[in-house]
Write an enzyme that holds these catalytic residues in place. Structure first.
Site, PDB file in Angstrom:
ATOM      1  CB  ALA A  10      -0.883  -0.012   1.304  1.00 41.77           C
ATOM      2  CE1 TYR A  11       5.537   5.434   3.138  1.00 39.07           C
ATOM      3  CE2 TYR A  11       7.000   4.228   1.853  1.00 39.07           C
ATOM      4  CZ  TYR A  11       6.615   5.258   2.774  1.00 39.07           C
ATOM      5  OH  TYR A  11       7.637   6.435   2.773  1.00 39.07           O
TER       6      TYR A  11
END
Length: 224
Positions: free
Chosen positions: A130-131
């Site tokens: 996600a990051y």
């Protein structure tokens, strides 16, 4: 005197940037949720951002440093809420601030914006899907805005740090941290003051012929 907004200004790269810009003679207004910022602002909340920016008034500089690591796990194990929250802060927050300050920068004919991306947005860090995705989005947004603003006097660039010695990495699992540190040819993590020095230049009058670019500060990790 130039005026700046720095988001995430109470810790990590944001705090180092606040310190450096103030030393440069810039009037800095910090936005954050914790600590003692000038304005308590959730960057993922567009209404809150718009109200705070309206109260601050015109600024010359924006540094989008607010961010979260998000879930430390294989991507398929991330929940909808974890994935969405990471985008809400890292991508939507950057969008909300840019949208709020750019029109007055255009009107004034001068502006400098620095978006904090990451090497993860180029390489993709395992167990930080996600990051990594959010930082790739920040890079794409910056490149697009650079072209849109190229003749306005408003210059926008991104930086892509490797591992930096900040509080944010306290929430990264030791295994992930060890892996991404091992990728740095200099065999050390970076210091916030080193990143702030690059941001200082990107916010200055000395910057004149660069926009929509990504500046790596990675101890040699970057390959493109």
């Amino acid at each position: 005197m130039r005026r700046a907004i720095v988001t995430g200004g109470e810790s990590g790269l944001g705090a180092a940037t606040v310190t450096r810009l103030r030393a440069d003679g810039v009037e800095v207004i910090s936005f954050d949720l914790g600590g003692s910022p000038d304005f308590v602002v959730d960057v993922s909340d567009s209404t809150a951002v718009n109200l705070a920016v309206a109260e601050v008034g015109p600024v010359d500089i924006l540094v989008n440093s607010a961010g979260i690591v998000g879930p430390n796990k294989p991507l398929w194990e991330a929940t909808d809420a974890e994935f969405q929250k990471t985008f809400d802060v890292n991508v939507n927050g950057t969008f909300h601030l840019c949208r709020a300050v750019i029109p007055t920068m255009i009107d004034r004919g001068w502006g400098r914006i620095v978006n904090i991306a990451s090497m993860a947005g180029k390489d993709g860090n395992p167990n930080l899907g996600a990051y990594s995705a959010t930082k790739a989005a920040v890079i794409g947004m910056t490149k697009s805005l650079g072209k849109e603003l190229a003749t306005t006097g408003v210059l926008i660039n991104a930086i892509a740090p490797a591992v930096i010695n900040t509080e944010m990495n306290a929430t990264t699992s030791p295994e992930v941290l060890a892996h991404i540190t091992s990728l740095i040819p200099m065999k050390r993590v970076g210091q916030p003051s080193e990143v702030a020095a690059l941001i200082s230049w990107l916010c200055s009058d000395e910057l004149s012929f660069s926009t929509g670019a990504v500046y790596d500060i990675s101890g040699g990790r970057a390959t493109y």
